[in-house]
Write an enzyme that holds these catalytic residues in place. Structure first.
Site, PDB file in Angstrom:
ATOM      1  N   GLU A  36      42.996  53.536  38.364  1.00 53.77           N
ATOM      2  CA  GLU A  36      42.440  52.477  39.218  1.00 53.77           C
ATOM      3  C   GLU A  36      42.817  52.720  40.689  1.00 53.77           C
ATOM      4  O   GLU A  36      42.082  52.342  41.602  1.00 53.77           O
ATOM      5  CB  GLU A  36      42.999  51.106  38.795  1.00 53.77           C
ATOM      6  CG  GLU A  36      42.626  50.681  37.384  1.00 53.77           C
ATOM      7  CD  GLU A  36      43.496  49.533  36.848  1.00 53.77           C
ATOM      8  OE1 GLU A  36      43.063  48.845  35.914  1.00 53.77           O
ATOM      9  OE2 GLU A  36      44.636  49.333  37.353  1.00 53.77           O
ATOM     10  N   THR A 114      41.317  46.557  36.714  1.00 56.28           N
ATOM     11  CA  THR A 114      40.263  46.311  35.742  1.00 56.28           C
ATOM     12  C   THR A 114      40.650  45.120  34.869  1.00 56.28           C
ATOM     13  O   THR A 114      41.807  44.706  34.839  1.00 56.28           O
ATOM     14  CB  THR A 114      40.030  47.561  34.884  1.00 56.28           C
ATOM     15  OG1 THR A 114      41.269  47.936  34.299  1.00 56.28           O
ATOM     16  CG2 THR A 114      39.509  48.717  35.727  1.00 56.28           C
ATOM     17  N   LYS A 197      40.186  38.494  32.002  1.00 62.24           N
ATOM     18  CA  LYS A 197      41.495  38.589  31.335  1.00 62.24           C
ATOM     19  C   LYS A 197      42.131  39.908  31.737  1.00 62.24           C
ATOM     20  O   LYS A 197      41.515  40.966  31.600  1.00 62.24           O
ATOM     21  CB  LYS A 197      41.238  38.554  29.819  1.00 62.24           C
ATOM     22  CG  LYS A 197      42.393  38.973  28.925  1.00 62.24           C
ATOM     23  CD  LYS A 197      41.943  39.015  27.456  1.00 62.24           C
ATOM     24  CE  LYS A 197      43.029  39.522  26.515  1.00 62.24           C
ATOM     25  NZ  LYS A 197      43.300  40.954  26.613  1.00 62.24           N
ATOM     26  N   ASP A 198      43.363  39.830  32.252  1.00 60.42           N
ATOM     27  CA  ASP A 198      44.050  41.077  32.623  1.00 60.42           C
ATOM     28  C   ASP A 198      45.480  41.070  32.097  1.00 60.42           C
ATOM     29  O   ASP A 198      45.850  40.203  31.280  1.00 60.42           O
ATOM     30  CB  ASP A 198      44.000  41.284  34.148  1.00 60.42           C
ATOM     31  CG  ASP A 198      45.061  40.461  34.877  1.00 60.42           C
ATOM     32  OD1 ASP A 198      45.624  39.512  34.286  1.00 60.42           O
ATOM     33  OD2 ASP A 198      45.333  40.757  36.055  1.00 60.42           O
ATOM     34  N   MET A 199      46.292  42.019  32.576  1.00 57.25           N
ATOM     35  CA  MET A 199      47.655  42.154  32.072  1.00 57.25           C
ATOM     36  C   MET A 199      48.717  42.030  33.178  1.00 57.25           C
ATOM     37  O   MET A 199      49.891  42.285  32.923  1.00 57.25           O
ATOM     38  CB  MET A 199      47.815  43.490  31.322  1.00 57.25           C
ATOM     39  CG  MET A 199      46.931  43.571  30.080  1.00 57.25           C
ATOM     40  SD  MET A 199      46.910  45.206  29.293  1.00 57.25           S
ATOM     41  CE  MET A 199      48.579  45.322  28.649  1.00 57.25           C
ATOM     42  N   GLU A 200      48.302  41.650  34.387  1.00 60.89           N
ATOM     43  CA  GLU A 200      49.272  41.572  35.497  1.00 60.89           C
ATOM     44  C   GLU A 200      49.117  40.372  36.431  1.00 60.89           C
ATOM     45  O   GLU A 200      50.108  39.918  37.026  1.00 60.89           O
ATOM     46  CB  GLU A 200      49.210  42.847  36.372  1.00 60.89           C
ATOM     47  CG  GLU A 200      49.673  44.129  35.706  1.00 60.89           C
ATOM     48  CD  GLU A 200      48.567  44.807  34.913  1.00 60.89           C
ATOM     49  OE1 GLU A 200      47.381  44.455  35.124  1.00 60.89           O
ATOM     50  OE2 GLU A 200      48.879  45.661  34.060  1.00 60.89           O
ATOM     51  N   ASP A 223      35.370  45.810  29.967  1.00 55.49           N
ATOM     52  CA  ASP A 223      35.020  45.550  28.565  1.00 55.49           C
ATOM     53  C   ASP A 223      34.678  44.081  28.369  1.00 55.49           C
ATOM     54  O   ASP A 223      35.204  43.215  29.066  1.00 55.49           O
ATOM     55  CB  ASP A 223      36.165  45.959  27.624  1.00 55.49           C
ATOM     56  CG  ASP A 223      37.487  45.320  28.001  1.00 55.49           C
ATOM     57  OD1 ASP A 223      38.164  45.862  28.898  1.00 55.49           O
ATOM     58  OD2 ASP A 223      37.829  44.266  27.433  1.00 55.49           O
TER      59      ASP A 223
END
Lengths: 265, 265
Positions: A36, A114, A197-200, A223
Site C-alpha cells: 500500500e 485498503t 472494515k479495516d485492521m488499524e 474486497d
C-alpha cells in the site's frame, strides 16, 4: 493522572484555534502494508530516512520528502522480524503512530490503506472512502461504560469542503484485528453502521485523539465482505490493483490540502 | 528497515550475556486496572511520580519507589478521558509499555493482572499463574504466514528457578480485546493450549520483544471461563478479593528477584 502543564484551558483553546488557521505544513501518512505504501512513496518522491527517529531495533520505516508546500512523512510498521510479513493490526499501528507524533509533531495524520467494503452499503471494489467515524468491532466488554470504551467510537477530523470538492465516498469505518469476520464481529460492525472494515483505523484514531492531532482516514476497497468470494482470496487478488486507486485518492487529498489550513478542509 | 547501529551482533550478544549476570536493578510492572494496581502501590510504598516521563495529556500513571535493592516503577494506562473507565486492552497496554521502556530502560518487565481461567486446565478462582507462553486469540488472518503473525506466539522470559521455588502454577496465556469469549475466540484459545485468558499480555510481550526487554506475566484468576457463571458478573464479584492474591503473588516474585540476576531466575 499526568500533570496538565502550566497553560490554562482557555490559552490552550486559543492555541488550537490559531493552529487551525495556519496552513498545514507537516503531514504524517500512516500505512500498514508495504504494498500500500510504495505507490505513494513513488508518487511523492519520498526517500527512506537514514537517520531513524525510531528506537534501535524496531522494524518501523519512515519515508519523507517535500511535495508542493508540504513536508510529507509516510510511516509503515515494517516487516515482522521473525516472520517477514507486514506488521498489520492495531498494536503496531498504534505504536508507530505514537512514536511518529512524538518525533515529527505533524499537523495532520492521514491513515491510508485498503479495506473490506459492504455492498449493501454501496461499496464496490476500488472505491476510495473517507471515514466519517471510526470504531472497533472486536473489543466486546459487557460491563456498563466499559462496553462503550470497547467500541471506542471517534469522529474523524471534520473535512466538509474536502469531501464535497473531491467527490470521495463517505462512510463509517470499523476496525478489528482479524481479516475474516466472525458472527460476533459482524453484529458489532452492524451496530457500528460501518460501510468499510479495516485492521488499524480505530487504533490510529485513538492515538491521534490521545495526543490531540487531527486525523483523517482514506480507505480503498479490496474486497466485498457481504459478497460471494472468500475475503482472503479476494483481498490478495485485488490488493495491487486497488493500491493504484488508493494512491490516486490520497494524491487528490494531498493536492487539496496543500496551501490550506485545517479550518479550510 | 531501520538502521541497526554500529555494534556487531557478536558484541551485542556479549552485552546481553553480561546484562544477564548483573543483579536486576530496575523493574517495570505493567498493570491495566487501578483496582489491580493499588494493593501493589501500597505494598511497595510507591508514590505517584509528579514529573511525568510521559507526554502531556496522556492519562498514563507512573508510581515509583525503592523496595529492598530494586527500583520499582508501576505503570497503569489510567482512565479514559471521556468515559472514566480503566484503559484496558492491547493498544493502551502496548503504548504505555513502549513509552515506559523508552523512559525508564527497565531490566525486567512484569505484566501483572487478573485473568480468566479454565477449570478443565486446573485453574481455580484466586490461583496465581506464571505464563510460560503468550499468544493472541482474536487476530485471525487466514493467509499463510500472516496467520502465524496474527497468533503472535512468544515465550515469556525463562525463569525455572523462580517457578520451582515459589511454587506458582505455570500455564499458557491467551490474549484478546474482549472480556467475553466468542466461539471463534474459543477455538483459537484451544489452539493456543491456554490455561489463562487476559486482555493485555500478548501486546506487552510484543513490545518487550521489539525493544529486547525480558518480560514475565503474573496473572491471578478472577473467573472460570468454562464454568457456570457469566464472565462479567464473576469477574466483578471476585476482582477486589483476587487482587489480594495478585499482590501476594507479585510480592513473592519481587522478593525472589531482589539481589538476583536474570540468569539466576
Amino acid at each position: 493522572m499526568a500533570p496538565h502543564g502550566d497553560k490554562s484551558d482557555a490559552a490552550e483553546e486559543a492555541m488550537v484555534a490559531e493552529a487551525e488557521k495556519r496552513p498545514i505544513s507537516t503531514v504524517l501518512i500512516v500505512i500498514a502494508m508495504q504494498t500500500e505504501a510504495l505507490p505513494l512513496v513513488n508518487k511523492f518522491n519520498l526517500t527512506e530516512a537514514p537517520d531513524s527517529v525510531f528506537p534501535k531495533g524496531v522494524p518501523w520505516v519512515r519515508y519523507h520528502g517535500f511535495y508542493k508546500d508540504l513536508q510529507i512523512n509516510l510511516v509503515w510498521p515494517g516487516k515482522d522480524e521473525s516472520l517477514g510479513v507486514d506488521c498489520v493490526g492495531t498494536v503496531p499501528a498504534s505504536l508507530v503512530t505514537y512514536a511518529s507524533i512524538q518525533a515529527l509533531q505533524p499537523d495532520l495524520i492521514i491513515n491510508a490503506g485498503t479495506a473490506g467494503g459492504f455492498k449493501d452499503k454501496g461499496a464496490c471494489i476500488g472505491d476510495v472512502y473517507l471515514a466519517s467515524d471510526v470504531a472497533y468491532h472486536d473489543r466486546r466488554i459487557p460491563i456498563p461504560v466499559f462496553d462503550l470504551y470497547g467500541v471506542g467510537l471517534r469522529q474523524a477530523c471534520s473535512t466538509p469542503t474536502l469531501q464535497n470538492e473531491l467527490n470521495l465516498k463517505v462512510g463509517k469505518l470499523s476496525t478489528g484485528n482479524s481479516l475474516d469476520m466472525s458472527p460476533h464481529d459482524e453484529a458489532s460492525i452492524v451496530a457500528n453502521d460501518a460501510t468499510v472494515k479495516d485492521m488499524e483505523g480505530a487504533a490510529v484514531a485513538y492515538v491521534a485523539d490521545l495526543l490531540k492531532v487531527p486525523a483523517i482516514f482514506v480507505k480503498a476497497v479490496t474486497d466485498i465482505i457481504d459478497g460471494e468470494k472468500p475475503t482472503a482470496e479476494e483481498f490478495l487478488q485485488n490488493l495491487v490493483a486497488v493500491t493504484a486507486a488508493l494512491e490516486e485518492g490520497v494524491t487528490k487529498v494531498i493536492d487539496f490540502i496543500n496551501g490550506k489550513s485545517l479550518s479550510d478542509l
